[in-house]
Design an enzyme around this catalytic site. Structure first.
Site, short mmCIF file in Angstrom:
data_model
loop_
_atom_site.label_atom_id
_atom_site.label_comp_id
_atom_site.label_asym_id
_atom_site.label_seq_id
_atom_site.Cartn_x
_atom_site.Cartn_y
_atom_site.Cartn_z
N SER A 124 0.83 -1.20 0.00
CA SER A 124 0.00 0.00 0.00
C SER A 124 0.87 1.25 0.00
CB SER A 124 -0.85 -0.02 1.27
OG SER A 124 -1.46 1.24 1.47
N TYR A 148 -1.80 -0.77 10.62
CA TYR A 148 -2.06 -1.40 9.32
C TYR A 148 -0.86 -1.21 8.39
CZ TYR A 148 -3.75 -1.69 4.52
OH TYR A 148 -3.87 -1.97 3.19
N LYS A 152 2.09 -3.89 6.53
CA LYS A 152 2.51 -3.94 5.12
C LYS A 152 4.03 -3.77 5.02
CE LYS A 152 -1.54 -4.50 3.31
NZ LYS A 152 -1.90 -5.80 2.75
P1 NAD Z 1 -11.00 -6.95 0.97
O1 NAD Z 1 -11.21 -6.95 2.44
O2 NAD Z 1 -12.16 -6.71 0.08
O3 NAD Z 1 -10.30 -8.32 0.51
C1 NAD Z 1 -9.44 -9.05 1.36
C2 NAD Z 1 -9.95 -10.48 1.37
O4 NAD Z 1 -9.09 -11.26 2.20
C3 NAD Z 1 -11.36 -10.61 1.95
O5 NAD Z 1 -12.16 -11.36 1.05
C4 NAD Z 1 -11.17 -11.36 3.27
O6 NAD Z 1 -12.27 -12.17 3.58
C5 NAD Z 1 -9.88 -12.13 3.00
N1 NAD Z 1 -9.09 -12.47 4.18
C6 NAD Z 1 -8.70 -11.63 5.18
N2 NAD Z 1 -7.95 -12.31 6.07
C7 NAD Z 1 -7.84 -13.59 5.60
C8 NAD Z 1 -7.20 -14.75 6.08
N3 NAD Z 1 -6.51 -14.76 7.24
N4 NAD Z 1 -7.30 -15.89 5.35
C9 NAD Z 1 -8.00 -15.92 4.20
N5 NAD Z 1 -8.64 -14.84 3.71
C10 NAD Z 1 -8.55 -13.69 4.40
O7 NAD Z 1 -9.84 -5.88 0.67
P2 NAD Z 1 -9.29 -5.34 -0.72
O8 NAD Z 1 -9.64 -3.90 -0.79
O9 NAD Z 1 -9.67 -6.23 -1.82
O10 NAD Z 1 -7.74 -5.42 -0.43
C11 NAD Z 1 -6.95 -6.50 -0.86
C12 NAD Z 1 -5.53 -6.30 -0.35
O11 NAD Z 1 -5.04 -5.04 -0.84
C13 NAD Z 1 -5.42 -6.23 1.17
O12 NAD Z 1 -4.24 -6.87 1.57
C14 NAD Z 1 -5.33 -4.74 1.45
O13 NAD Z 1 -4.65 -4.48 2.64
C15 NAD Z 1 -4.56 -4.26 0.24
N6 NAD Z 1 -4.79 -2.83 -0.07
C16 NAD Z 1 -6.06 -2.37 -0.24
C17 NAD Z 1 -6.29 -1.02 -0.49
C18 NAD Z 1 -7.68 -0.47 -0.64
O14 NAD Z 1 -7.86 0.75 -0.51
N7 NAD Z 1 -8.69 -1.28 -0.93
C19 NAD Z 1 -5.20 -0.13 -0.59
C20 NAD Z 1 -3.91 -0.64 -0.44
C21 NAD Z 1 -3.72 -2.00 -0.18
N1 UFG Z 2 -12.42 11.67 3.34
C1 UFG Z 2 -13.40 12.56 3.70
N2 UFG Z 2 -14.55 12.05 4.24
C2 UFG Z 2 -14.76 10.72 4.43
C3 UFG Z 2 -13.74 9.81 4.05
C4 UFG Z 2 -12.57 10.33 3.51
O1 UFG Z 2 -13.25 13.77 3.55
O2 UFG Z 2 -15.83 10.35 4.94
C5 UFG Z 2 -11.17 12.17 2.72
C6 UFG Z 2 -9.91 11.87 3.52
O3 UFG Z 2 -9.68 12.86 4.48
C7 UFG Z 2 -8.86 11.82 2.41
C8 UFG Z 2 -9.62 11.28 1.20
O4 UFG Z 2 -11.00 11.53 1.47
O5 UFG Z 2 -8.42 13.12 2.10
C9 UFG Z 2 -9.43 9.79 0.97
O6 UFG Z 2 -9.72 9.08 2.16
P1 UFG Z 2 -9.90 7.49 2.19
O7 UFG Z 2 -10.29 7.13 3.59
O8 UFG Z 2 -10.82 7.08 1.09
O9 UFG Z 2 -8.46 6.94 1.81
P2 UFG Z 2 -7.05 7.17 2.51
O10 UFG Z 2 -6.18 7.90 1.53
O11 UFG Z 2 -7.17 7.75 3.86
O12 UFG Z 2 -6.53 5.67 2.70
C10 UFG Z 2 -6.72 4.66 1.71
C11 UFG Z 2 -6.92 3.31 2.41
C12 UFG Z 2 -5.65 2.87 3.05
C13 UFG Z 2 -4.54 2.85 2.04
C14 UFG Z 2 -4.40 4.19 1.39
C15 UFG Z 2 -3.38 4.09 0.30
O13 UFG Z 2 -7.93 3.41 3.39
O14 UFG Z 2 -5.82 1.58 3.55
O15 UFG Z 2 -5.64 4.61 0.84
O16 UFG Z 2 -3.05 5.31 -0.20
F1 UFG Z 2 -3.40 2.53 2.64
#
Ligand code: NAD
Ligand code: UFG
Length: 332
Positions: A124, A148, A152
């Site tokens: 991330s 979190y 990572k």
């Molecule tokens: P998500 O929660 O939709 O998907 C993660 C999946 O992993 C889920 O289906 C959950 O049930 C499964 N899971 C969790 N723990 C598990 C375990 N111990 N064993 C088996 N399955 C398990 O999340 P996502 O948004 O699809 O994210 C996927 C990956 O990308 C995650 O590692 C997350 O940290 C990373 N990531 C997501 C974002 C974002 O904004 N969505 C940003 C940066 C990184």
């Molecule tokens: N924001 C609002 N109101 C809300 C939610 C968010 O104003 O209700 C704003 C935040 O302050 C920020 C922007 O919208 O400026 C984006 O916020 P998000 O919560 O959507 O995303 P973040 O950038 O805080 O974090 C996300 C994921 C993290 C990941 C990161 C990677 O939640 O897990 O992006 O860049 F690590």
């Protein structure tokens, strides 16, 4: 030969599954469904017209995972499984370190035992913490500042150390920026439980009339309109980054780190305005104080992924807003 997707029922995993199946790749999904539902897999099948092998298993269950490796001819792993809520990670650090860090170690041990040494890991942009320069390049220092993010960062170090100990491993660390949007079919997308933490899911709920008002967290940042700037990337573009990464690790070994973002930053107000315009509706919002832990601006330099993987994003902010809203309407 198949690709194993841990967390493949989740938001990013299910979109990646679709893109791999569209290319006729054989995939196996492992998920404990702690943050997803079996229906997402059913929808992946519906979109692609292909069957998917899926196991309800936890990556920390080494015996169970080993059995899955033995039953399937796994060649590569895309490791999505993990817990991802920043706020919750501060309240439940042990759960996050166990699930994310210990879970990854368990998975890697099973991979090693089965001589599978190719892995793509969902990292991330949060690992950069407060970056010293913008746009963010992969060689900038990492220093996550929440639990979190630290999970990572730790996993990145574990994977690098593993490669140092055995140079036949092939590791891709993908640092995602802010994935939003949904598949254009409207069948799969992001559907968090409870009140969403992230911007786009929250906007969807306000648009749907399920939540009254969006709180915009601060308009006093040093940005053109005062609201926070992020690099939002369409989840289908992101999924295609995994397809390109698979090609990369096919015949090489090493550790490869890529930012997956568009390289363009949008403010919170930009997102609200675009969403209103393409979907022809109004979002009720109010400005409130900053959210603790938020940074002002974060966007990627995605040159490395373009030059080394041949990966480029094609979806626009309008696509992201249109597809998000279509999924919300179809599924809730
Ligand atoms: P998500 O929660 O939709 O998907 C993660 C999946 O992993 C889920 O289906 C959950 O049930 C499964 N899971 C969790 N723990 C598990 C375990 N111990 N064993 C088996 N399955 C398990 O999340 P996502 O948004 O699809 O994210 C996927 C990956 O990308 C995650 O590692 C997350 O940290 C990373 N990531 C997501 C974002 C974002 O904004 N969505 C940003 C940066 C990184
Ligand atoms: N924001 C609002 N109101 C809300 C939610 C968010 O104003 O209700 C704003 C935040 O302050 C920020 C922007 O919208 O400026 C984006 O916020 P998000 O919560 O959507 O995303 P973040 O950038 O805080 O974090 C996300 C994921 C993290 C990941 C990161 C990677 O939640 O897990 O992006 O860049 F690590």
């Amino acid at each position: 030969m198949s690709v194993l997707l841990t967390g493949g029922a989740g938001y990013i995993g299910s979109h990646t599954a679709v893109e791999l199946l569209n290319l006729d790749k054989e995939i196996v999904i492992v998920d404990n469904f702690s943050n997803s539902k079996m229906s997402s897999i059913e929808n992946v099948k519906k979109i692609t017209g292909k069957d998917v092998k899926v196991y309800n298993a936890d990556i920390r269950d080494k015996e169970g995972i080993d059995k899955i490796f033995k039953e399937n001819n796994v060649e590569e792993v895309i490791h999505f499984a993990g817990l991802k809520a920043v706020g919750e990670s501060t309240e439940k650090p042990l759960e996050y370190y166990d699930n994310n860090v210990n879970g990854t170690i368990c998975l890697l041990e099973v991979m090693k035992e089965n001589n599978v040494k190719k892995i793509i890991f969902s990292s991330s942009a949060t690992v950069y913490g407060i970056s010293e320069k913008l746009p963010i390049t992969e060689n900038m220092k990492v220093s996550a500042f929440n639990v979190y993010g630290r999970t990572k960062e730790m996993i990145e170090y574990i994977l690098k150390d593993l490669y140092e100990s055995d140079k036949t491993w092939s590791v891709v660390l993908l640092r995602y920026f802010n994935p939003i949007g949904a598949h254009e079919s409207g069948l799969i997308g992001e559907n968090p439980n409870g009140i969403p933490n992230n911007l786009m899911p929250y906007i969807n709920k306000v648009a749907a009339g399920k939540l009254e008002c969006l709180s915009v967290f601060g308009n006093d940042y040093d940005t053109p309109d005062g609201t926070g700037i992020r690099d939002y990337i369409h989840v289908v573009d992101l999924a295609l980054g995994h397809v390109k990464s698979l090609e990369k690790i096919k015949n090489t070994s090493g550790v490869f780190i890529y930012n997956l973002g568009t390289g363009v930053g949008y403010s919170v107000l930009d997102i609200i305005n675009a969403f209103e315009k393409v979907n022809n509706l109004k979002i009720n919002y109010k400005i409130v104080s900053r959210r603790p832990g938020d940074i002002a601006v974060c966007y990627a330099d995605a040159t490395k992924a373009r030059t080394e993987l041949g990966w480029v994003t094609t979806k626009t902010l309008e696509d992201m807003c249109k597809d998000s809203w279509r999924f919300e309407q179809n599924n809730n």
